[in-house]
Design an enzyme around this catalytic site. Structure first.
Site, PDB file in Angstrom:
ATOM      1  N   SER A 246     -34.914   7.157  57.296  1.00 12.25           N
ATOM      2  CA  SER A 246     -35.285   8.560  57.396  1.00 12.25           C
ATOM      3  C   SER A 246     -36.741   8.761  57.797  1.00 12.25           C
ATOM      4  O   SER A 246     -37.486   7.813  58.009  1.00 12.25           O
ATOM      5  CB  SER A 246     -35.012   9.315  56.095  1.00 12.25           C
ATOM      6  OG  SER A 246     -35.923   8.908  55.094  1.00 12.25           O
TER       7      SER A 246
ATOM      8  N   TYR B  89     -32.920  10.956  60.118  1.00  4.08           N
ATOM      9  CA  TYR B  89     -32.681  12.224  59.427  1.00  4.08           C
ATOM     10  C   TYR B  89     -33.905  12.571  58.596  1.00  4.08           C
ATOM     11  O   TYR B  89     -34.688  11.704  58.207  1.00  4.08           O
ATOM     12  CB  TYR B  89     -31.426  12.153  58.551  1.00  4.08           C
ATOM     13  CG  TYR B  89     -31.481  11.079  57.495  1.00  4.08           C
ATOM     14  CD1 TYR B  89     -31.924  11.368  56.206  1.00  4.08           C
ATOM     15  CD2 TYR B  89     -31.103   9.775  57.785  1.00  4.08           C
ATOM     16  CE1 TYR B  89     -31.990  10.383  55.240  1.00  4.08           C
ATOM     17  CE2 TYR B  89     -31.163   8.788  56.825  1.00  4.08           C
ATOM     18  CZ  TYR B  89     -31.601   9.089  55.554  1.00  4.08           C
ATOM     19  OH  TYR B  89     -31.672   8.099  54.604  1.00  4.08           O
TER      20      TYR B  89
END
Length: 143
Positions: A25, A58
């Site tokens: 991430s 993400y």
């Protein structure tokens, strides 16, 4: 027809940390997440201005007001603290919505503090906005 369009962009942020051993991430300051209309877990593309690397990951929410842009997991091999990055999110929408949609473009200073928000991805804020001169070289006086 569905079209994939620019939804959000954080322009020329400075990477503040990288953690190779985190599960993945990008950690983004909560203030910037709000300004860019990004949600926890939303897909983002990271473009490293310094070395040309592009990757998809993400978003996770970082501490509000911290200015954190943290690269986590294997991406830390490609993007390093101090690198300038553009964080981009895309949205899929119907043709009519795409033609009227206005993306959220967030401009930040060298400390990743928001200095302007707009809708035109080709626009650079006027130099009368404090910190806007750093959009051309955000390392001026920063490090």
């Amino acid at each position: 027809m569905l079209r994939t369009m620019l939804k959000s962009k954080i322009h020329r942020a400075t990477v503040t940390q990288a953690d190779l051993h985190y599960v993945g991430s990008v950690t983004i300051d909560a203030d910037l997440m709000d300004a860019a209309d990004l949600l926890e877990g939303e897909q983002v593309t990271i473009v490293d201005i310094d070395n040309g690397a592009r990757l998809v990951t993400y978003a996770i929410t970082g501490e509000r007001g911290s200015g954190v842009i943290g690269i986590n997991g294997a991406a830390a091999h490609l993007v390093h603290p101090g690198d300038l990055v553009i964080l981009i999110a895309y949205g899929t929408m119907q043709d009519a919505e795409a033609r009227a949609y206005q993306p959220r473009i967030v401009f930040v200073d060298a400390d990743n503090k928001q200095i302007d928000v707009g809708h035109d991805p080709a626009f650079v804020p006027a130099f009368d906005i404090p910190g806007a001169e750093e959009l051309l070289n955000p390392r001026i006086g920063a490090r």
